[in-house]
Design a protein around this motif. Structure first.
Motif, PDB file in Angstrom:
ATOM      1  N   ASP A 175       2.569   1.997  43.312  1.00  0.00           N
ATOM      2  CA  ASP A 175       3.415   0.977  42.600  1.00  0.00           C
ATOM      3  C   ASP A 175       4.808   1.302  42.597  1.00  0.00           C
ATOM      4  O   ASP A 175       5.333   2.187  42.329  1.00  0.00           O
ATOM      5  N   GLY A 176       5.447  -0.096  43.149  1.00  0.00           N
ATOM      6  CA  GLY A 176       6.909  -0.067  43.226  1.00  0.00           C
ATOM      7  C   GLY A 176       7.253   0.066  44.767  1.00  0.00           C
ATOM      8  O   GLY A 176       6.268  -0.226  45.700  1.00  0.00           O
ATOM      9  N   TYR A 192      12.766  -2.028  40.600  1.00  0.00           N
ATOM     10  CA  TYR A 192      14.080  -2.878  40.635  1.00  0.00           C
ATOM     11  C   TYR A 192      14.022  -4.066  39.623  1.00  0.00           C
ATOM     12  O   TYR A 192      13.054  -4.358  39.146  1.00  0.00           O
ATOM     13  N   GLY A 204       4.410 -13.392  42.100  1.00  0.00           N
ATOM     14  CA  GLY A 204       4.461 -12.466  40.838  1.00  0.00           C
ATOM     15  C   GLY A 204       5.544 -11.703  40.919  1.00  0.00           C
ATOM     16  O   GLY A 204       6.498 -11.751  41.499  1.00  0.00           O
ATOM     17  N   ARG A 206       5.785  -8.593  42.326  1.00  0.00           N
ATOM     18  CA  ARG A 206       6.246  -7.960  43.244  1.00  0.00           C
ATOM     19  C   ARG A 206       7.625  -8.715  43.984  1.00  0.00           C
ATOM     20  O   ARG A 206       8.423  -8.201  44.556  1.00  0.00           O
ATOM     21  N   HIS A 207       7.218 -10.113  44.289  1.00  0.00           N
ATOM     22  CA  HIS A 207       7.886 -10.930  44.946  1.00  0.00           C
ATOM     23  C   HIS A 207       9.346 -11.089  44.135  1.00  0.00           C
ATOM     24  O   HIS A 207      10.519 -11.017  44.680  1.00  0.00           O
ATOM     25  N   SER A 225       2.270  -9.637  50.611  1.00  0.00           N
ATOM     26  CA  SER A 225       1.632  -9.983  49.604  1.00  0.00           C
ATOM     27  C   SER A 225      -0.038  -9.465  49.531  1.00  0.00           C
ATOM     28  O   SER A 225      -0.759  -9.503  50.486  1.00  0.00           O
ATOM     29  N   GLU A 226      -0.312  -8.963  48.319  1.00  0.00           N
ATOM     30  CA  GLU A 226      -1.743  -8.400  48.107  1.00  0.00           C
ATOM     31  C   GLU A 226      -2.640  -9.412  48.449  1.00  0.00           C
ATOM     32  O   GLU A 226      -3.866  -9.419  48.573  1.00  0.00           O
TER      33      GLU A 226
END
Ligand SMILES: Nc1ncnc2c1ncn2[C@@H]1O[C@H](COP(=O)(O)OP(=O)(O)OP(=O)(O)O)[C@@H](O)[C@H]1O
Length: 270
Positions: A175-176, A192, A204, A206-207, A225-226
């Motif tokens: 995560d991160g 971030y 979402g 992450r982006h 991207s997952e």
């Protein structure tokens, strides 16, 4: 020569003093403006300060005393508020003044850089194929120390397997973001500040995080991207999709590791 002969020592010293003074101001302005150019937050601040100075000028010229008093109060308290709000940026600016080149601190041969690039391309390509979500940030001229401190320090060699292990969902570090400083993986699981920009709903957290860090520093972040496996670069507050075939050339181009800029342009996909 004629001018020098006709100048007294005190005039020469005064001339040198003024020149040093001007050069020092020029350097400070250069660094401040280069900070503004790469940082959206400070760019907005710059516009705000400019606006207040223009209002101050107008109120002084037109003799609008009440408005002038209000602008003066904003300026007086604003300086203090700016120091508090922009403390990370001020620190980055001061750090930047004391450094030469952050991207590759030690001398690394082009062969070694090719090897590092192979590892990175292999890792990102595999993460993309396997649809494993990832955030990998490259420090450029502005320090990412504040963000490295939010994660777990690693200080490891750049190895494809390391990235695949970090971003594997079963690990506590997945995560991160992972941050790369020069030829080292500095940390994993960094957090971030996400962007507040309007984005398509397909993007979402992450982006948003990737764009967020690119708005406040000159870093480059690779996002995988997952959901789709798509690879994107986040730079200067913008997201750009990168086809897998162009990944190596794009990384070489953006990271500027090689002097001529075109070595290693061919994709070495594993
Ligand atoms: N502020 C942040 N800083 C760093 N990483 C973050 C932050 N917010 C979210 N992430 C990472 O993004 C993951 C969540 O991604 P999410 O699925 O919401 O994003 P997304 O942009 O839709 O990406 P994807 O296309 O991969 O699904 C988290 O598990 C975490 O690893």
């Amino acid at each position: 020569m004629w001018v020098m002969n006709n100048m007294s020592w005190s005039q020469i010293i005064n001339f040198l003093r003024s020149s040093i003074d001007l050069i020092a101001v020029w350097f400070i302005l250069y660094y401040v403006i280069s900070m503004f150019k790469t940082n959206m937050k400070t760019m907005q601040l710059f516009k705000g300060v400019l606006f207040i100075l223009i209002v101050k000028l107008i109120t002084s010229v037109l003799g609008l005393t009440t408005l002038n008093y209000l602008v003066d109060s904003i300026i007086n308290w604003g300086v203090l508020a700016m120091i508090i709000i922009f403390q990370p940026e001020i620190r980055t600016l001061l750090e930047k003044m004391g450094q030469t080149k952050m991207t590759m601190k030690k001398e690394i041969s082009d062969d070694e850089k090719e090897r590092l690039m192979d590892e990175l391309v292999s890792a990102i390509t595999t993460l993309s194929k396997e649809q494993t979500g990832a955030l990998i940030t490259f420090e450029r001229t502005q320090s990412l120390l504040d963000y490295i401190n939010t994660g777990t320090k690693i200080n490891a060699d750049i190895k494809s397997e390391l990235f695949l292990t970090i971003f594997w969902e079963g690990t506590p570090l997945h995560d991160g973001a992972t941050i790369i400083q020069g030829d080292r993986v500095a940390c994993a699981a960094a957090f971030y500040p996400p962007t507040n920009k309007e984005l398509s709903p397909k993007y979402g957290a992450r982006h948003r995080a990737a764009i967020g860090i690119s708005e406040i520093t000159d870093s480059l972040t690779v996002v995988v991207s997952e959901e789709t496996g798509t690879i994107s670069f986040a730079m200067n507050g913008e997201l750009k999709k990168i086809p897998t075939k162009e990944l190596r050339a794009s990384l070489v181009n953006e990271l500027n590791w090689f002097k001529s800029g075109d070595e290693g342009g061919q994709a070495h996909e594993s």
